[in-house]
Design a protein around this motif. Structure first.
Motif, short mmCIF file in Angstrom:
data_model
loop_
_atom_site.label_atom_id
_atom_site.label_comp_id
_atom_site.label_asym_id
_atom_site.label_seq_id
_atom_site.Cartn_x
_atom_site.Cartn_y
_atom_site.Cartn_z
N TYR B 202 55.58 38.39 36.91
CA TYR B 202 56.54 38.87 35.93
C TYR B 202 57.66 39.61 36.66
O TYR B 202 57.64 39.73 37.87
N ASP B 221 55.91 43.72 34.70
CA ASP B 221 55.57 44.03 33.32
C ASP B 221 54.09 44.25 33.10
O ASP B 221 53.69 44.98 32.19
N LEU B 222 53.26 43.59 33.86
CA LEU B 222 51.83 43.68 33.57
C LEU B 222 50.97 44.12 34.75
O LEU B 222 49.80 44.41 34.56
N MET B 246 46.91 36.21 26.02
CA MET B 246 48.25 36.78 26.01
C MET B 246 48.76 37.07 24.61
O MET B 246 49.68 37.83 24.42
N GLU B 247 48.13 36.46 23.64
CA GLU B 247 48.60 36.72 22.29
C GLU B 247 48.20 38.10 21.83
O GLU B 247 48.67 38.57 20.80
N GLU B 248 47.32 38.73 22.58
CA GLU B 248 46.93 40.08 22.22
C GLU B 248 47.75 41.13 22.95
O GLU B 248 47.38 42.29 22.98
N LEU B 249 48.79 40.72 23.56
CA LEU B 249 49.60 41.66 24.32
C LEU B 249 50.24 42.67 23.40
O LEU B 249 50.84 42.32 22.39
N THR B 250 50.11 43.93 23.75
CA THR B 250 50.74 44.95 22.91
C THR B 250 51.68 45.84 23.68
O THR B 250 52.55 46.45 23.08
N GLU B 251 51.44 45.98 24.97
CA GLU B 251 52.35 46.85 25.71
C GLU B 251 52.54 46.31 27.11
O GLU B 251 51.71 45.58 27.63
N VAL B 252 53.66 46.71 27.69
CA VAL B 252 53.95 46.31 29.06
C VAL B 252 54.25 47.56 29.87
O VAL B 252 54.54 48.62 29.32
N SER B 271 55.55 50.50 27.34
CA SER B 271 56.52 50.28 26.28
C SER B 271 56.11 50.96 24.99
O SER B 271 56.88 50.98 24.04
#
Lengths: 267, 484
Positions: B202, B221-222, B246-252, B271
């Motif tokens: 990223y 980012d991660l 990745m669909e559970e991503l909530t913050e970076v 974030s």
């Protein structure tokens, strides 16, 4: 009603941003797209809530929904007085309205609601996370006008809850002061995301997809994997219609779906 | 108000001929250097400035720079003895271009069919160990270590090459000589010493040099990786917040920094507005934080944009290592490392924008990432805003001032005048209305000299350098006068 317009506008803008980000130089910026998607979910929540409120106020459906809500164990957490207020669901929006903050504020981004609405089977208590935002749905004022469009749910099934855990946290912290009213409660119930869903419901959801929403659903359904896949270079064709599909799908849903069909559980 | 609008219109046409996208400064750093300042721009170039410590004046050599000397308003000035190093002419301390080089070029990732921008995201100087200076510069994917050194001697008298470097015909060489070093004009050489590539999937947003002088971290980012300055083919991953799905991503991760004294501690911001302090002694992978600094969200201020506004754009340790300074879209907060439940100080940078978040979202300004800096004694914090304004807050009194970095209103050696945003109440002359703010003139990047009251403010393609100067001519606070 102006909330709906504002929410719709924000949704269009957000979709436009997501679309543009796929073609900009340097690849997709994960952070920005995450934030945009959170805004999109909040706006969608508000947007759908308006319609949802209309459904609830409609006598027949309201009663039927209410019955289902009793079974929602989640309610007790956030809606102390829910059981008593159930019978009032038909008309008394004011109850809920009083304590709620002036809207236009959609708290809980937790997108879940979107899906949750789709999944809001009244008969099934969801164990899933209830988005706090749901409880805040205060649309009593608008409810009479809104036609019982169940676009709510369908649009929602798009995407599985992005952060169930997060939602929960948000909900608890933010909702303490929140009203629990029949109306908001219902919405919440309806919107509760399903973490444990019926297979039956899932099947229904799939059947319910219409072509109108399919593009939008694809986008949200893929959510970040969609974003990532475009990072990897793959670009679903439907993305080209991001901006338009949102509007089309919402409008179409309004016209075509009946309240019962919306009781579809997403995934 | 009228004069503000006119002057800004005039300036637009003036600048249009000079500003190119590639000249926009994207990072500034002077953290470990007494006399050097580096800026990176969107075109992948790095410009290094040097402060003159003798009284000779050299005119700026780059046309797109502006370097001026302006005393800071006395209310924040801290007279120090060492500021009196002025030479006879009193002109020393001016910054001039020392070196310019192309750090990164546009690149292409063939596997993902993605273009990699050459924009320099961050520059960090290394602590100086010998006569040469080292800095790390990074774009989205690759970090490079550059050596900046001076050469004032050159070997002459080679046997096999002539003066221009052409190989001599051996048959013409009749005698042997020993090459000697002869003094030449001062040359600044910049060479890439290390290239740290393929460490990040990223976009890299931060780099931070460890106090041990051997390692540094880079954050995207991660993930956060730790590198050794001498080893380019491997790095340690010390933080990984990528979810399995990745669909559970909530913050970076938005920023990361090592502690200034403890080489095992670092902090990263997210974030969602939280900060995590990690201790590398606890485990190799620091996914579990040692401390989590988070302020509970105020349910009364929820809106569509609450998440965006609470995302932390920059985090900086104080020089003494006891506090953290964070910047989110509307505020700057100071946190005590010993207290996790909330910041000890919160400063409103431009709260008048709170009602305008929707339009700022539309024009993408809400995604701007402002930086923040401490002064050398950790008593003042500074951050940027719009309309070429930047703000300084005195931590002891809690007061803040708004200053402007704009060439039309700043003359060399003039006292910086404080500005005000008109948000209601009695309007004074010179106040700027919220609706007339120019959101294209944003101050995102800045640096504060590690020991002295010298600040560098990057505004689009210009760099403004302000110094605090103690002299008998310093006027009192010039708050009420009008200008120009």
């Amino acid at each position: 009603m102006e909330y709906k317009v504002e929410a719709h506008r924000i949704m269009s803008i957000s979709l436009g941003k997501i679309y543009n980000s796929r073609v900009q130089r340097g690849g997709i910026k994960l952070h920005k797209n995450l934030l945009v998607s959170l805004v999109l979910r909040s706006a969608r929540q508000v947007y759908l809530r308006d319609y949802y409120g209309g459904i609830c106020l409609s006598a027949q459906q309201a009663r039927e929904w209410c019955e289902g809500e009793y079974m929602d164990s989640e309610q007790d957490k956030l809606v102390p007085g829910s059981t008593e207020s159930l019978p009032e669901s038909d008309g008394q929006s004011e109850v809920a309205v009083d304590k709620q903050e002036p809207s236009n504020v959609v708290e809980s981004h937790a997108a879940l609601d979107v899906e949750s609405e789709a999944s809001g089977e009244q008969d099934h208590a969801e164990n899933g996370v209830l988005d706090s935002g749901c409880s805040e749905l205060k649309t009593p004022e608008e409810s009479p006008e809104a036609s019982p469009t169940c676009e709510v749910s369908n649009v929602e099934n798009l995407h599985e809850p992005i952060v169930p855990h997060t939602c929960t946290n948000r909900k608890r912290s933010a909702d303490d002061s929140e009203l629990t009213d029949s109306l908001p409660k219902k919405t919440k119930v309806m919107s509760s995301t399903l973490i444990s869903k019926n297979d039956e419901k899932k099947a229904e959801t799939e059947e319910m997809d219409t072509s109108n929403v399919s593009s939008l659903i694809t986008i949200f359904g893929s959510s970040f994997s969609g974003l990532l896949s475009s990072e990897d270079g793959a670009q679903p064709d439907s993305e080209a219609e991001d901006s338009d599909s949102g509007q089309i799908c919402c409008d179409q849903m309004l016209k075509n779906l009946n309240p019962w069909s919306t009781a579809i559980v997403a995934f | 108000m009228g004069e503000d609008t006119e002057s800004s219109k005039g300036n637009h046409s003036f600048l249009r001929d000079y500003v190119t996208e590639a000249d926009v400064i994207s990072t500034v750093d002077s953290t470990t250097q007494e006399n050097l300042l580096a800026t990176g721009d969107k075109g992948g170039r790095v410009v290094v400035f040097q402060r003159e410590t003798v009284s000779s004046l050299l005119p700026p050599t780059s046309s797109h720079l502006l370097s001026s000397l302006l005393p800071l308003p006395p209310l924040l000035s801290q007279p120090k003895g060492e500021l009196d190093q002025v030479g006879e002419t009193g002109e020393s301390g001016e910054y001039n271009v020392y070196s310019t080089f192309q750090s990164h070029e546009p690149d292409f990732d063939y596997l993902k069919s993605l273009e990699i921008e050459e924009k320099i995201n961050k520059i960090r100087w290394l602590p100086q160990q010998n006569a040469a200076h080292f800095l790390l510069s990074t774009n989205d994917k690759t970090i490079k270590l550059w050596k900046v050194s001076e050469r004032d001697k050159q070997p002459e008298g080679y046997n096999l090459k002539d003066e221009e470097g052409r190989v001599k015909d051996i048959s013409t060489v009749t005698s042997l000589q020993v090459p000697v070093l002869r003094p030449t004009d001062l040359m600044v050489e910049v060479r890439p010493r290390r290239v740290f590539s393929n460490g990040h999937t990223y976009h890299v947003n931060s780099i931070s040099v460890n106090s041990d002088g051997e390692t540094y971290l880079s954050a995207d980012d991660l993930r956060i990786n730790m590198w050794h300055l001498g080893i380019t083919d491997r790095s340690f991953n010390i933080v990984d917040i990528k979810p399995a799905n990745m669909e559970e991503l909530t913050e970076v991760i938005t920023a990361a920094e090592f502690h200034p004294h403890h080489c095992h501690l670092f902090v990263y911001s997210s974030s969602k507005g939280s900060l995590r302090l990690c201790d590398m002694r606890a485990s190799a992978l620091c996914d579990r934080h040692t401390k989590l600094f988070e302020e509970p969200e105020d349910p009364g201020s929820r809106s569509f944009f609450s998440e965006i506004v609470s995302s932390v754009s920059d985090v900086k340790f104080s020089h003494n290592g006891r506090y953290l300074l964070t910047r989110d879209y509307l505020t700057a907060k100071v946190w005590d490392l010993h207290m996790e439940k909330g910041p000890v100080e919160t400063y409103q940078v431009h709260d008048y924008l709170r009602t305008k978040l929707c339009s700022l979202y539309e024009n993408d300004c809400i995604f701007d990432k402002f930086e923040c800096v401490w002064n050398s004694s950790d008593s003042v914090i500074m951050t940027g805003a719009y309309n070429s304004f930047f703000r300084m807050f005195d931590r002891e009194t809690g007061r803040g001032v708004t200053l402007e970095a704009w060439r039309e209103t700043s003359k060399p050696r003039a006292v910086l005048r404080t500005r005000r945003i008109y948000t209601g109440g009695k309007r004074r002359r010179g106040d700027v209305g919220v609706d007339s703010l120019d959101f294209t003139k944003k101050i995102l990047h800045m640096a504060w000299h590690p020991e002295e009251n010298i600040i560098a403010i990057a505004s689009t393609n210009n760099l403004y350098i302000f110094q605090d100067r103690v002299s008998p001519d310093t006027q009192g606070p010039d708050l009420g006068s009008d200008t120009i």
